[in-house]
Design a protein around this motif. Sequence first.
Motif, PDB file in Angstrom:
ATOM      1  N   LEU A  30       0.845  -1.199   0.000  1.00 45.19           N
ATOM      2  CA  LEU A  30       0.000   0.000   0.000  1.00 45.19           C
ATOM      3  C   LEU A  30       0.878   1.245   0.000  1.00 45.19           C
ATOM      4  CD1 LEU A  30      -2.199  -1.432   2.781  1.00 45.19           C
ATOM      5  CD2 LEU A  30      -3.299  -0.338   0.845  1.00 45.19           C
ATOM      6  N   ASN A  33      -0.290   7.420  -4.488  1.00 44.85           N
ATOM      7  CA  ASN A  33       0.065   7.502  -5.910  1.00 44.85           C
ATOM      8  C   ASN A  33       1.519   7.958  -6.030  1.00 44.85           C
ATOM      9  OD1 ASN A  33      -3.159   8.773  -6.414  1.00 44.85           O
ATOM     10  ND2 ASN A  33      -2.455   6.891  -7.335  1.00 44.85           N
ATOM     11  N   GLU A 163      -2.958  -3.760  -8.540  1.00 46.97           N
ATOM     12  CA  GLU A 163      -4.318  -3.215  -8.448  1.00 46.97           C
ATOM     13  C   GLU A 163      -5.361  -4.077  -9.170  1.00 46.97           C
ATOM     14  OE1 GLU A 163      -4.807   0.956  -8.891  1.00 46.97           O
ATOM     15  OE2 GLU A 163      -2.697   1.373  -8.591  1.00 46.97           O
ATOM     16  N   HIS A 197      -4.750   0.274  -3.449  1.00 46.52           N
ATOM     17  CA  HIS A 197      -4.888   1.572  -2.799  1.00 46.52           C
ATOM     18  C   HIS A 197      -5.816   1.488  -1.601  1.00 46.52           C
ATOM     19  CE1 HIS A 197      -3.526   3.658  -6.633  1.00 46.52           C
ATOM     20  NE2 HIS A 197      -2.667   3.949  -5.698  1.00 46.52           N
ATOM     21  N   HIS A 198      -6.503   0.373  -1.472  1.00 47.29           N
ATOM     22  CA  HIS A 198      -7.568   0.330  -0.477  1.00 47.29           C
ATOM     23  C   HIS A 198      -7.395  -0.822   0.502  1.00 47.29           C
ATOM     24  CE1 HIS A 198      -9.525   3.361  -2.796  1.00 47.29           C
ATOM     25  NE2 HIS A 198      -9.385   2.615  -3.885  1.00 47.29           N
TER      26      HIS A 198
END
Length: 271
Positions: A30, A33, A163, A197-198
Amino acid sequence: MASVSVQRGSKTLLDSIDWQVAEGERWVILGPNGAGKTTLLQIAGARVHPTTGVAGILEEVMGAVDVFELRPRIGLASASLTSQIPSHESVLNVIVTAAYGVTGRWREKYDQMDESRARQLAAGWGVAGLINRPFGSLSEGERKRVQIARALMTDPELLLLDEPAAGLDLGGREDLLQRLGTLAKDEEAPAMVLVTHHLEEVPAGFTHAMLLREGAIVAAGPLDDVLTSRNLTETFSLPLHIHKDNGRFTATAAVETASADVRDTPGPSGR
Ligand SMILES: Nc1ncnc2c1ncn2[C@@H]1O[C@H](COP(=O)(O)OP(=O)(O)OP(=O)(O)O)[C@@H](O)[C@H]1O
Ligand SMILES: [Mg+2]
């Protein structure tokens, strides 16, 4: 890998990364950007050489091994790889061509075993019914599952997913997470590294995490040690609160800061 750095012009993409993935481990990476996640995966996938440092991959050292022999041992699914797939290519071909490290079917001869393995993988990832469809006609969720089936085609020792849940709707995401969770718990499955990203997209059964920020590691190690409010706050430069419920993580901005700028009427705060 040891002291791996990647430099492009004056920009440092990765700064002295020390990292090891052991057999059976499932890692999630993680970071904001531009933190260097994709670059790191490109090195782990033997697609990019470090500028300095040593990248040892599956007992081989990059620079001292033929990358074309190494790459089939690593399954990779990423947006940049997807963009190389010709949109008219059939799903079967997209999966089966991984055996040859190419994305478009040309004159290669595929034997029966390759084709039946591709069909088996398609069935396992819920795309058996789409096997003759052009890749370009698939929905985002279907594409993601085809890509993972493709990445598994060579029976890799390492599986890298950049991703995999990006662009999926809630149902598609949960379906994919369930499948990845099942794979993660399979002892026969390759070592896995998943970039997301999550926090919600950390599949059950994942064992380790790395937090990256500006090309450097903020924290890396066993999942529960690394995924803490404090580490996340440092990684994203934003006060974050982490919750764990039933093996799934979520992160939200810490209440005071999240609402301070937008609150025009004082109300009850804090949870
Ligand atoms: N060839 C290059 N020259 C200069 N900068 C580059 C080059 N390639 C990548 N970068 C920069 O390196 C940084 C890291 O990129 P990378 O794609 O690894 O980030 P990321 O963590 O995957 O980001 P995202 O979450 O947006 O996918 C970015 O700021 C990117 O612009
Ligand atoms: Mg990226």
